[in-house]
Write a protein that holds these residues in place. Structure first.
Motif: not given
Length: 115
Positions: A4-15
């Motif tokens: 299983l390989v997750e992806s798509g995470g990162g740094l994002v602003q609130p909202g």
């Protein structure tokens, strides 16, 4: 070998929004339920969202109305769409499938919500 390989995470602003993917191999994901978990430093692991093999979903109260779990069995992939993100959503997110003793986890993807 099941992976299983997750992806798509990162740094994002609130909202903001992110979409996580959990790509599986070695199994036919269509016959398995998949669960998304998250764990922040110093906190217990928390079940975030569940999707059954038939597409029935369930969510933690803290993410209801903001997160949506879905699956595309043709791509052996499960998604977690995360909207209206809050700093409290910051954590490592993991997908899991199977059940003991045949249970498989991904390596996780980090989500950080910060201005």
């Amino acid at each position: 070998q099941v992976q299983l390989v997750e992806s798509g995470g990162g740094l994002v602003q609130p909202g903001g929004s992110l979409r996580l993917s959990c790509v599986t191999s070695g199994i036919s994901i269509s016959t398995y339920a998949v669960v998304w978990y998250r764990q922040a430093p110093g906190k217990q692991r928390e079940l975030v969202a569940f999707i059954s093999s038939g597409g029935i979903t369930n969510y933690a109260e803290s993410v209801k109305g903001r997160f949506t779990v879905s699956r595309d069995n043709t791509k052996n992939t499960v998604y977690l769409q995360m909207n209206s993100l809050k700093p409290d959503d910051s954590a490592a997110y993991y997908c899991k499938t199977g059940s003991q003793p045949y249970e498989w986890w991904g390596q996780g993807t980090q989500v950080t919500v910060s201005s």
